[in-house]
Design a protein around this motif. Structure first.
Motif, PDB file in Angstrom:
ATOM      1  N   THR A  25       0.828  -1.216   0.000  1.00 59.24           N
ATOM      2  CA  THR A  25       0.000   0.000   0.000  1.00 59.24           C
ATOM      3  C   THR A  25       0.853   1.253   0.000  1.00 59.24           C
ATOM      4  O   THR A  25       0.441   2.299  -0.517  1.00 59.24           O
ATOM      5  N   TRP A  26       2.057   1.147   0.566  1.00 61.43           N
ATOM      6  CA  TRP A  26       2.915   2.319   0.731  1.00 61.43           C
ATOM      7  C   TRP A  26       3.931   2.482  -0.391  1.00 61.43           C
ATOM      8  O   TRP A  26       4.720   3.425  -0.367  1.00 61.43           O
ATOM      9  N   GLU A  27       3.929   1.581  -1.368  1.00 60.85           N
ATOM     10  CA  GLU A  27       4.855   1.719  -2.491  1.00 60.85           C
ATOM     11  C   GLU A  27       4.389   2.853  -3.406  1.00 60.85           C
ATOM     12  O   GLU A  27       3.253   2.842  -3.891  1.00 60.85           O
ATOM     13  N   ASN A  28       5.267   3.809  -3.638  1.00 60.66           N
ATOM     14  CA  ASN A  28       4.965   4.964  -4.505  1.00 60.66           C
ATOM     15  C   ASN A  28       3.730   5.741  -4.052  1.00 60.66           C
ATOM     16  O   ASN A  28       3.068   6.398  -4.855  1.00 60.66           O
ATOM     17  N   TYR A  29       3.422   5.679  -2.749  1.00 57.67           N
ATOM     18  CA  TYR A  29       2.188   6.303  -2.286  1.00 57.67           C
ATOM     19  C   TYR A  29       2.205   7.816  -2.415  1.00 57.67           C
ATOM     20  O   TYR A  29       1.159   8.431  -2.685  1.00 57.67           O
ATOM     21  N   LEU A  30       3.372   8.433  -2.266  1.00 62.23           N
ATOM     22  CA  LEU A  30       3.434   9.889  -2.381  1.00 62.23           C
ATOM     23  C   LEU A  30       3.174  10.345  -3.816  1.00 62.23           C
ATOM     24  O   LEU A  30       2.552  11.390  -4.042  1.00 62.23           O
ATOM     25  N   ASP A  31       3.637   9.572  -4.778  1.00 59.25           N
ATOM     26  CA  ASP A  31       3.343   9.889  -6.180  1.00 59.25           C
ATOM     27  C   ASP A  31       1.844   9.783  -6.452  1.00 59.25           C
ATOM     28  O   ASP A  31       1.261  10.612  -7.169  1.00 59.25           O
ATOM     29  N   GLU A  32       1.213   8.761  -5.863  1.00 61.63           N
ATOM     30  CA  GLU A  32      -0.235   8.579  -6.047  1.00 61.63           C
ATOM     31  C   GLU A  32      -1.007   9.729  -5.409  1.00 61.63           C
ATOM     32  O   GLU A  32      -1.968  10.246  -5.979  1.00 61.63           O
ATOM     33  N   ILE A  33      -0.581  10.120  -4.193  1.00 64.36           N
ATOM     34  CA  ILE A  33      -1.250  11.231  -3.512  1.00 64.36           C
ATOM     35  C   ILE A  33      -1.119  12.506  -4.330  1.00 64.36           C
ATOM     36  O   ILE A  33      -2.101  13.229  -4.555  1.00 64.36           O
ATOM     37  N   LYS A  34       0.094  12.794  -4.787  1.00 64.56           N
ATOM     38  CA  LYS A  34       0.339  14.036  -5.539  1.00 64.56           C
ATOM     39  C   LYS A  34      -0.457  14.076  -6.837  1.00 64.56           C
ATOM     40  O   LYS A  34      -1.032  15.118  -7.202  1.00 64.56           O
ATOM     41  N   LYS A  35      -0.541  12.952  -7.519  1.00 63.47           N
ATOM     42  CA  LYS A  35      -1.283  12.897  -8.780  1.00 63.47           C
ATOM     43  C   LYS A  35      -2.762  13.184  -8.552  1.00 63.47           C
ATOM     44  O   LYS A  35      -3.374  14.002  -9.254  1.00 63.47           O
ATOM     45  N   ASP A  36      -3.358  12.531  -7.569  1.00 67.32           N
ATOM     46  CA  ASP A  36      -4.776  12.747  -7.274  1.00 67.32           C
ATOM     47  C   ASP A  36      -5.007  14.164  -6.753  1.00 67.32           C
ATOM     48  O   ASP A  36      -5.946  14.847  -7.178  1.00 67.32           O
ATOM     49  N   TRP A  37      -4.140  14.598  -5.836  1.00 67.59           N
ATOM     50  CA  TRP A  37      -4.265  15.914  -5.204  1.00 67.59           C
ATOM     51  C   TRP A  37      -4.261  17.019  -6.251  1.00 67.59           C
ATOM     52  O   TRP A  37      -5.178  17.849  -6.322  1.00 67.59           O
ATOM     53  N   ASN A  38      -3.226  17.052  -7.082  1.00 65.38           N
ATOM     54  CA  ASN A  38      -3.083  18.152  -8.035  1.00 65.38           C
ATOM     55  C   ASN A  38      -4.084  18.092  -9.180  1.00 65.38           C
ATOM     56  O   ASN A  38      -4.315  19.092  -9.865  1.00 65.38           O
ATOM     57  N   ALA A  39      -4.704  16.927  -9.366  1.00 61.89           N
ATOM     58  CA  ALA A  39      -5.738  16.815 -10.395  1.00 61.89           C
ATOM     59  C   ALA A  39      -7.078  17.357  -9.915  1.00 61.89           C
ATOM     60  O   ALA A  39      -7.920  17.772 -10.725  1.00 61.89           O
ATOM     61  N   ARG A  40      -7.284  17.397  -8.602  1.00 61.30           N
ATOM     62  CA  ARG A  40      -8.597  17.764  -8.054  1.00 61.30           C
ATOM     63  C   ARG A  40      -8.618  19.088  -7.303  1.00 61.30           C
ATOM     64  O   ARG A  40      -9.671  19.714  -7.178  1.00 61.30           O
ATOM     65  N   VAL A  41      -7.478  19.484  -6.762  1.00 70.25           N
ATOM     66  CA  VAL A  41      -7.423  20.675  -5.914  1.00 70.25           C
ATOM     67  C   VAL A  41      -6.963  21.881  -6.718  1.00 70.25           C
ATOM     68  O   VAL A  41      -6.033  21.792  -7.518  1.00 70.25           O
ATOM     69  N   THR A  42      -7.620  23.021  -6.500  1.00 66.62           N
ATOM     70  CA  THR A  42      -7.177  24.283  -7.082  1.00 66.62           C
ATOM     71  C   THR A  42      -6.537  25.120  -5.976  1.00 66.62           C
ATOM     72  O   THR A  42      -6.633  24.791  -4.785  1.00 66.62           O
ATOM     73  N   ASP A  43      -5.934  26.225  -6.362  1.00 67.94           N
ATOM     74  CA  ASP A  43      -5.291  27.079  -5.370  1.00 67.94           C
ATOM     75  C   ASP A  43      -6.293  27.796  -4.480  1.00 67.94           C
ATOM     76  O   ASP A  43      -5.913  28.395  -3.467  1.00 67.94           O
ATOM     77  N   GLU A  44      -7.574  27.721  -4.828  1.00 73.58           N
ATOM     78  CA  GLU A  44      -8.615  28.320  -3.990  1.00 73.58           C
ATOM     79  C   GLU A  44      -9.170  27.341  -2.965  1.00 73.58           C
ATOM     80  O   GLU A  44      -9.960  27.717  -2.100  1.00 73.58           O
ATOM     81  N   ASP A  45      -8.780  26.072  -3.063  1.00 73.76           N
ATOM     82  CA  ASP A  45      -9.312  25.026  -2.189  1.00 73.76           C
ATOM     83  C   ASP A  45      -8.450  24.851  -0.939  1.00 73.76           C
ATOM     84  O   ASP A  45      -7.308  25.312  -0.870  1.00 73.76           O
ATOM     85  N   TYR A  46      -9.038  24.123   0.039  1.00 72.62           N
ATOM     86  CA  TYR A  46      -8.338  23.825   1.294  1.00 72.62           C
ATOM     87  C   TYR A  46      -8.282  22.317   1.504  1.00 72.62           C
ATOM     88  O   TYR A  46      -9.228  21.598   1.165  1.00 72.62           O
ATOM     89  N   VAL A  47      -7.168  21.864   2.086  1.00 74.40           N
ATOM     90  CA  VAL A  47      -7.008  20.451   2.440  1.00 74.40           C
ATOM     91  C   VAL A  47      -6.716  20.376   3.933  1.00 74.40           C
ATOM     92  O   VAL A  47      -5.761  20.988   4.429  1.00 74.40           O
ATOM     93  N   LEU A  48      -7.556  19.641   4.659  1.00 75.94           N
ATOM     94  CA  LEU A  48      -7.380  19.457   6.100  1.00 75.94           C
ATOM     95  C   LEU A  48      -6.537  18.209   6.348  1.00 75.94           C
ATOM     96  O   LEU A  48      -6.818  17.147   5.793  1.00 75.94           O
ATOM     97  N   MET A  49      -5.514  18.336   7.194  1.00 74.84           N
ATOM     98  CA  MET A  49      -4.574  17.235   7.419  1.00 74.84           C
ATOM     99  C   MET A  49      -4.462  16.973   8.922  1.00 74.84           C
ATOM    100  O   MET A  49      -3.901  17.768   9.675  1.00 74.84           O
ATOM    101  N   ALA A  50      -5.016  15.824   9.333  1.00 77.25           N
ATOM    102  CA  ALA A  50      -5.175  15.529  10.761  1.00 77.25           C
ATOM    103  C   ALA A  50      -3.986  14.784  11.365  1.00 77.25           C
ATOM    104  O   ALA A  50      -4.136  13.755  12.019  1.00 77.25           O
ATOM    105  N   GLY A  51      -2.784  15.314  11.153  1.00 77.97           N
ATOM    106  CA  GLY A  51      -1.632  14.828  11.898  1.00 77.97           C
ATOM    107  C   GLY A  51      -0.823  13.710  11.281  1.00 77.97           C
ATOM    108  O   GLY A  51      -1.159  13.148  10.243  1.00 77.97           O
TER     109      GLY A  51
END
Length: 233
Positions: A25-51
């Motif tokens: 599950t953790w193999e290349n997980y940061l690449d997967e997160i970044k791909k999904d994140w930057n495809a869906r989030v704009t600079d006007e959006d907020y992401v909450l990160m619980a620790g």
């Protein structure tokens, strides 16, 4: 403006503690997160990160991990997890972080009609299980800290349509999803949605979204979300 959430990235871009030792599950997980994140989030959006953002032990050791978060689109609101040892003084942290990352500690922040409050939390007692004195002490301390944050949020409310969202690192209930002092505070302060993390792996609790006494709860550990953001609003 959209609001998303994800937690428990356990960043270690120095390579000292790679996450892939914990399974596929953790193999290349940061690449997967970044791909999904930057495809869906704009600079006007907020992401909450619980620790549990970084394995670093000191703030200067977390520099590369925080730069990774900065490179992602949108603005991030973060709280401390139990592994965020680099998180010391909130004043020094706020001074060094870019404007796109805002740490919460015993307070809240208002964005448009949304008010975000949060604290780390602690393990909620299980039935028929004796808690240690230290666990009891930390649990009670985090209850006080959560109420401080929610009181701060309450003062930021200027309209009946304002919505309070709470962030807490530890699950705010035990393994049976029973009421706790945390859940009672969420209900007392009319919190609409709660973001939490901490849980990992197939054998831990895996209900990603549940509603309890009118409050909606989201488990946002990245491995539980298959390394994809969950949209909250």
């Amino acid at each position: 403006m959209n609001i998303f959430a994800i937690s428990d990235l356990h960043l270690c871009l120095s390579g000292a503690k790679p996450m892939d030792i914990f399974g596929a599950t953790w193999e290349n997980y940061l690449d997967e997160i970044k791909k999904d994140w930057n495809a869906r989030v704009t600079d006007e959006d907020y992401v909450l990160m619980a620790g549990d953002l970084s394995w670093a032990l000191k703030l200067d050791e977390a520099t590369n991990d925080l730069k990774y978060l900065q490179s992602l689109k949108g603005k991030k609101i973060i709280i401390r997890g139990n592994h965020d040892y680099w998180w010391k003084s909130i004043s020094s942290l706020r001074k060094m972080l870019p404007d796109s990352i805002y740490p919460l500690q015993n307070d809240a922040i208002k964005i448009d009609k949304y008010i975000i409050a949060g604290t780390r939390g602690w393990t909620v007692p299980e039935k028929n299980k004796q808690e240690t004195e230290e666990d009891e002490k930390l649990y009670k301390r985090e209850i006080l800290r959560l109420e401080l944050s929610l009181e701060f949020a309450k003062k930021l409310k200027t309209d009946d349509n304002d919505i309070i969202i709470a962030m807490i690192h530890y699950p705010p209930f035990n393994s049976n999803f029973e009421d706790s002092e945390f859940t009672r505070l969420f209900e007392k302060y009319n919190v609409k949605k709660v973001i939490y993390g901490h849980l990992h792996g197939k054998n831990s609790r895996s209900i990603l979204n549940t509603t309890k006494n009118g409050v909606e709860y989201f488990l946002t550990s990245c491995d539980k979300l298959n390394n994809k953001l969950v949209q909250i609003y």
